[in-house]
Design a protein around this motif. Sequence first.
Motif, PDB file in Angstrom:
ATOM      1  N   UNK A 245      83.243  17.499 -60.290  1.00  0.00           N
ATOM      2  CA  UNK A 245      82.132  17.734 -59.348  1.00  0.00           C
ATOM      3  C   UNK A 245      80.990  18.472 -60.044  1.00  0.00           C
ATOM      4  N   UNK A 246      81.318  19.435 -60.904  1.00  0.00           N
ATOM      5  CA  UNK A 246      80.267  20.169 -61.637  1.00  0.00           C
ATOM      6  C   UNK A 246      79.533  19.248 -62.608  1.00  0.00           C
ATOM      7  N   UNK A 247      80.273  18.367 -63.288  1.00  0.00           N
ATOM      8  CA  UNK A 247      79.620  17.401 -64.183  1.00  0.00           C
ATOM      9  C   UNK A 247      78.680  16.480 -63.409  1.00  0.00           C
ATOM     10  N   UNK A 248      79.121  16.014 -62.248  1.00  0.00           N
ATOM     11  CA  UNK A 248      78.260  15.154 -61.439  1.00  0.00           C
ATOM     12  C   UNK A 248      77.022  15.918 -60.967  1.00  0.00           C
ATOM     13  N   UNK A 249      77.220  17.169 -60.596  1.00  0.00           N
ATOM     14  CA  UNK A 249      76.068  17.982 -60.167  1.00  0.00           C
ATOM     15  C   UNK A 249      75.095  18.207 -61.315  1.00  0.00           C
ATOM     16  N   UNK A 250      75.631  18.448 -62.517  1.00  0.00           N
ATOM     17  CA  UNK A 250      74.757  18.645 -63.686  1.00  0.00           C
ATOM     18  C   UNK A 250      74.010  17.364 -64.026  1.00  0.00           C
ATOM     19  N   UNK A 251      74.689  16.213 -63.908  1.00  0.00           N
ATOM     20  CA  UNK A 251      74.018  14.943 -64.206  1.00  0.00           C
ATOM     21  C   UNK A 251      72.903  14.653 -63.212  1.00  0.00           C
ATOM     22  N   UNK A 252      73.142  14.955 -61.927  1.00  0.00           N
ATOM     23  CA  UNK A 252      72.091  14.743 -60.922  1.00  0.00           C
ATOM     24  C   UNK A 252      70.925  15.686 -61.151  1.00  0.00           C
ATOM     25  N   UNK A 253      71.220  16.958 -61.514  1.00  0.00           N
ATOM     26  CA  UNK A 253      70.148  17.920 -61.778  1.00  0.00           C
ATOM     27  C   UNK A 253      69.328  17.522 -62.995  1.00  0.00           C
ATOM     28  N   UNK A 254      69.981  16.966 -64.036  1.00  0.00           N
ATOM     29  CA  UNK A 254      69.266  16.533 -65.230  1.00  0.00           C
ATOM     30  C   UNK A 254      68.340  15.363 -64.917  1.00  0.00           C
ATOM     31  N   UNK A 255      68.821  14.435 -64.058  1.00  0.00           N
ATOM     32  CA  UNK A 255      67.976  13.307 -63.692  1.00  0.00           C
ATOM     33  C   UNK A 255      66.762  13.764 -62.866  1.00  0.00           C
ATOM     34  N   UNK A 256      66.948  14.738 -62.015  1.00  0.00           N
ATOM     35  CA  UNK A 256      65.837  15.241 -61.210  1.00  0.00           C
ATOM     36  C   UNK A 256      64.828  15.958 -62.081  1.00  0.00           C
TER      37      UNK A 256
END
Length: 256
Positions: A245-256
């Motif tokens: 879940x943290x990796x997915x959150x980091x990936x979404x934050x990087x895309x934003x």
Amino acid sequence: MAPLEQDALAVREQLFHERVRECIICALLFASLYILCHFIITHFKKHADFTAVHDDEDAAVNRIALGLCTFTLAVALGAVLLLPFSIISNEVLLSFPQNYYIQWLNGSLVHGLWNLVFLFSNLSLVFLMPFAYFFTESEGFAGSKKGIMARVYETSVVLLLLTLLVLGMVWVASAIVGNDAASRQSLYDLWEYYLPYLYSCISLFGVLLLLLCTPFGLCTMFTVTGQLLVKPRLLEDLDEQLRCTRFEEAAVSYRI
């Protein structure tokens, strides 16, 4: 009147009443099975069958075929339930031997039910089911007057020819295998030998089909059950889910 004659008359009267009681019980049981099978067939049949026929003749033919199929299903269901009924009736009689109201569950009734089921099973297997199939497919002989009786005549002739064909094939096979006069004459013992053998062979085929289809049915049942039920999460690693879940959150934050 002599006492012996009175006793014999009383015994005959008792046997008559028992026979009438057994006939009434058999009729009630079969009527209940027939009604149940009628509801089963009408529930699982297609909506276009037996109802959406605009021709009165075709509708009558379909109703007759429905009645024959319902009769055959009732006989088959009675054959399936006869063994549990025999066991339960025996246990009830052993548990309450002095009860007057359950003395009708006797061996004579069970024996009569077995004979009726055997008779109607052979009748349904040899005549009723082929007649129902050929009757729905028949149209009457060419040049004859159309109607229900024309279809009945055609179905009877086709069923008779099919019976003669099957008996001829059995006779030839028996003569080839046996190669003696006794095997050629054995076909005359149709009622005593061939019909019980035919019933036993059909029962064996049904058992083999059940054994063949049971594993596939169990696999399908467990597959459907696994799709419907929620799988338990007792053995899942919560730390790994948290990291994902943290990796997915980091990936979404990087895309934003």
